[in-house]
Design an enzyme around this catalytic site. Structure first.
Site, mmCIF file in Angstrom:
data_model
loop_
_atom_site.group_PDB
_atom_site.id
_atom_site.type_symbol
_atom_site.label_atom_id
_atom_site.label_comp_id
_atom_site.label_asym_id
_atom_site.label_seq_id
_atom_site.Cartn_x
_atom_site.Cartn_y
_atom_site.Cartn_z
ATOM 1 N N HIS A 82 29.980 8.184 55.731
ATOM 2 C CA HIS A 82 28.615 7.977 56.213
ATOM 3 C C HIS A 82 27.607 8.355 55.143
ATOM 4 O O HIS A 82 27.759 9.363 54.459
ATOM 5 C CB HIS A 82 28.362 8.829 57.465
ATOM 6 C CG HIS A 82 27.029 8.571 58.077
ATOM 7 N ND1 HIS A 82 26.812 7.542 58.954
ATOM 8 C CD2 HIS A 82 25.830 9.178 57.909
ATOM 9 C CE1 HIS A 82 25.544 7.530 59.313
ATOM 10 N NE2 HIS A 82 24.926 8.509 58.682
ATOM 11 N N ASP A 161 22.135 10.231 71.575
ATOM 12 C CA ASP A 161 21.523 10.156 70.235
ATOM 13 C C ASP A 161 20.724 8.872 70.085
ATOM 14 O O ASP A 161 19.650 8.860 69.485
ATOM 15 C CB ASP A 161 22.584 10.240 69.134
ATOM 16 C CG ASP A 161 21.947 9.967 67.772
ATOM 17 O OD1 ASP A 161 21.123 10.780 67.351
ATOM 18 O OD2 ASP A 161 22.221 8.909 67.173
ATOM 19 N N ARG A 168 12.510 10.068 68.455
ATOM 20 C CA ARG A 168 12.103 10.817 67.245
ATOM 21 C C ARG A 168 11.418 9.899 66.249
ATOM 22 O O ARG A 168 10.479 10.296 65.563
ATOM 23 C CB ARG A 168 13.335 11.470 66.615
ATOM 24 C CG ARG A 168 13.864 12.650 67.407
ATOM 25 C CD ARG A 168 15.250 13.054 66.924
ATOM 26 N NE ARG A 168 15.287 13.287 65.500
ATOM 27 C CZ ARG A 168 16.330 12.977 64.727
ATOM 28 N NH1 ARG A 168 17.420 12.429 65.243
ATOM 29 N NH2 ARG A 168 16.295 13.209 63.441
ATOM 30 N N SER A 183 22.394 14.438 64.940
ATOM 31 C CA SER A 183 22.366 13.008 65.218
ATOM 32 C C SER A 183 23.528 12.302 64.507
ATOM 33 O O SER A 183 24.309 11.567 65.124
ATOM 34 C CB SER A 183 21.014 12.445 64.747
ATOM 35 O OG SER A 183 21.039 11.046 64.673
ATOM 36 N N LYS A 187 27.556 11.075 66.311
ATOM 37 C CA LYS A 187 28.111 9.712 66.263
ATOM 38 C C LYS A 187 29.451 9.708 65.533
ATOM 39 O O LYS A 187 30.387 9.018 65.933
ATOM 40 C CB LYS A 187 27.136 8.777 65.525
ATOM 41 C CG LYS A 187 25.915 8.444 66.356
ATOM 42 C CD LYS A 187 24.958 7.547 65.615
ATOM 43 C CE LYS A 187 24.202 8.287 64.552
ATOM 44 N NZ LYS A 187 22.777 8.095 64.471
HETATM 45 N N1 URA Z 1 20.487 8.882 60.458
HETATM 46 C C1 URA Z 1 20.828 9.170 61.732
HETATM 47 O O1 URA Z 1 21.766 8.607 62.268
HETATM 48 N N2 URA Z 1 20.119 10.098 62.391
HETATM 49 C C2 URA Z 1 19.087 10.750 61.842
HETATM 50 O O2 URA Z 1 18.499 11.587 62.486
HETATM 51 C C3 URA Z 1 18.716 10.433 60.519
HETATM 52 C C4 URA Z 1 19.448 9.503 59.848
#
Ligand code: URA
Length: 435
Positions: A82, A161, A168, A183, A187
């Protein structure tokens, strides 16, 4: 429990218990806590912060707010990767086939682009027919058969999320370390991989503008991953200027293909090889870093990494011939140089502005619902440290609309800053966080 009391507790600098965080996330996901109360809570967290225990509780509550993917049907260690997001970041498209060609099992869920950063899922759709909405069953079968699949994030993975991130995004509460870490990791944990390699960006095009903040985010995410029993490694890398030379969906795919042929830009190739090394080690495909580096170099030289990309594209319904003939990828109708108005050393490139240029050309989304033009974007000819003469091309712009081209060109020129003395670009790899 009342949300009002929790907001007040956090506003006054208190620490939320695990039970309180679980209550808040469960009720918000179910629609029983309104957005205005959650907005107030996010702002309180933004100013007061969360300690590691609160961050861990928030991560786990969001991970468990939907389905936890079960990848036990895939033999071996499943590795995910990621990036915290950037401009010109096409890493997954080159890195995933590189690592899979070396024997790593890659089961990855990716997102679409929003704002000035692009998303892997959009880029992959440059291959005609490529299906990012495959079923979970297809996903698992494909990883077992060819070692690699990338699918879009399903609605059932960490729905809390999804809802919270959208909130957000419009309440100026994205760039908080605990909120970003929870966040991303919620995931990743819900997506089911055994090992996770993170690319944490720092610089003008990243959420974390300073190296200190990027390392703090990396440490937080590595701790969250390891606590949840997933082997997690983070590389902190530069995003003070775009990565590689291509910015824009199909243009980035072309650059990723060139990199798999061993003909990619030096910085992008190095980042892929570095992340790949940790993926091979985490996935048990190499004993140590040196062996991993050798294996990756071989997969590029012998063409197996490129072949893996073609196999992957075909397995998800895309046209594999486009991998071997990238002139068949979406092409823009207007291709023009952007010439420098100044002479000097490129001192700084405002990375976010370059992302916005691609957005203005139609290559990114203005809102979640808008469509994107896969063909448009920019190829940078000059990067930080390069010397430029007035009238020399700084970049080539690919557009499908004159008006958009004019807007993007103007903005592009404003993003470049020149000086009279030689400039040393930032180091690409800033460090690695393992524990
Ligand atoms: N990427 C995400 O998935 N969440 C965040 O809060 C910032 C970047």
């Amino acid at each position: 429990m009342r949300m009002y009391d929790l907001i007040m507790k956090k506003r006054n600098g208190g620490t939320l218990s695990r039970e309180e965080i679980e209550y808040m996330i469960a009720e918000y996901t179910a629609g029983r806590i309104p957005d205005y109360q959650m907005s107030a809570m996010m702002m309180a967290v933004y100013f007061r912060g969360m300690d590691p225990e609160e961050t861990a509780a928030l991560t786990m509550a969001m991970a468990h707010s939907g389905d936890m993917m079960d990848l036990s049907g895939i033999a071996g260690v499943k590795v995910d990767k990621h990036s915290t997001g950037g401009v010109g970041d096409k890493t997954s498209i080159a890195l995933a086939p590189m690592a899979a060609a070396c024997g790593v099992k890659i089961a990855k869920m990716s997102g679409r682009g929003l704002g000035h950063t692009g998303g892997t899922i959009d880029k992959l759709e440059s291959f005609a027919g490529f299906d990012t909405g495959i079923s979970e069953e297809h996903f698992i079968r494909q990883v077992n058969e060819i070692g690699l699949s990338i699918m879009g994030q399903t609605a059932d993975v960490a729905p809390a999320d999804k809802k919270l991130y959208a909130l957000r995004d419009v309440t100026a509460t994205v760039d908080n370390l605990s909120l970003i870490a929870s966040s991303i990791m919620s995931k990743k944990l819900a997506s089911g991989a055994d090992a996770i390699v993170l690319d944490v960006k720092t610089g003008s095009g990243a959420f974390m503008k300073t190296e200190e903040d990027a390392f703090a985010l990396a440490r937080e995410m590595v701790t969250l991953g390891n606590r949840a029993g997933r082997k997690t490694i983070a590389v902190v890398s530069d995003m003070d200027q775009p990565l590689g030379r291509a910015v824009g969906n199909a243009l980035e795919v072309k650059e990723a293909v060139a990199t798999l042929r061993g003909e990619g830009p030096e910085d992008f190739t190095r980042l892929c090889k570095t992340l790949g090394t940790y993926m091979l080690v985490a996935g048990g495909a190499a004993e140590g870093e040196q062996e991993a580096e050798r294996k990756i170099a071989r997969a590029i030289e012998d063409g197996s990494a490129l072949k893996k990309l073609a196999q992957f594209v075909e397995a998800q319904g895309g046209d594999p011939e486009m991998v071997y003939d990238t002139s068949r990828l979406p092409q823009a109708s207007i291709i023009e140089n952007i010439v420098s108005e100044r002479e000097g050393y490129v001192e700084k490139i405002d990375c976010e502005e370059i992302g916005i240029c691609s957005l203005l050309l139609g290559g990114g989304r203005e809102t979640k619902e808008s469509g994107i033009d896969l063909a448009v974007g920019l190829i940078l000819h000059k990067k930080v440290g390069d010397y430029v003469k007035a009238g020399e091309p700084l970049a080539v712009i690919h557009a499908n609309d004159r008006e958009r081209l004019t807007m993007a060109k103007e903005r592009f020129l404003g993003a470049y800053h020149f000086g009279d003395t030689p400039v040393q670009p930032n180091a690409l790899i800033r460090g690695v966080v393992r524990e």
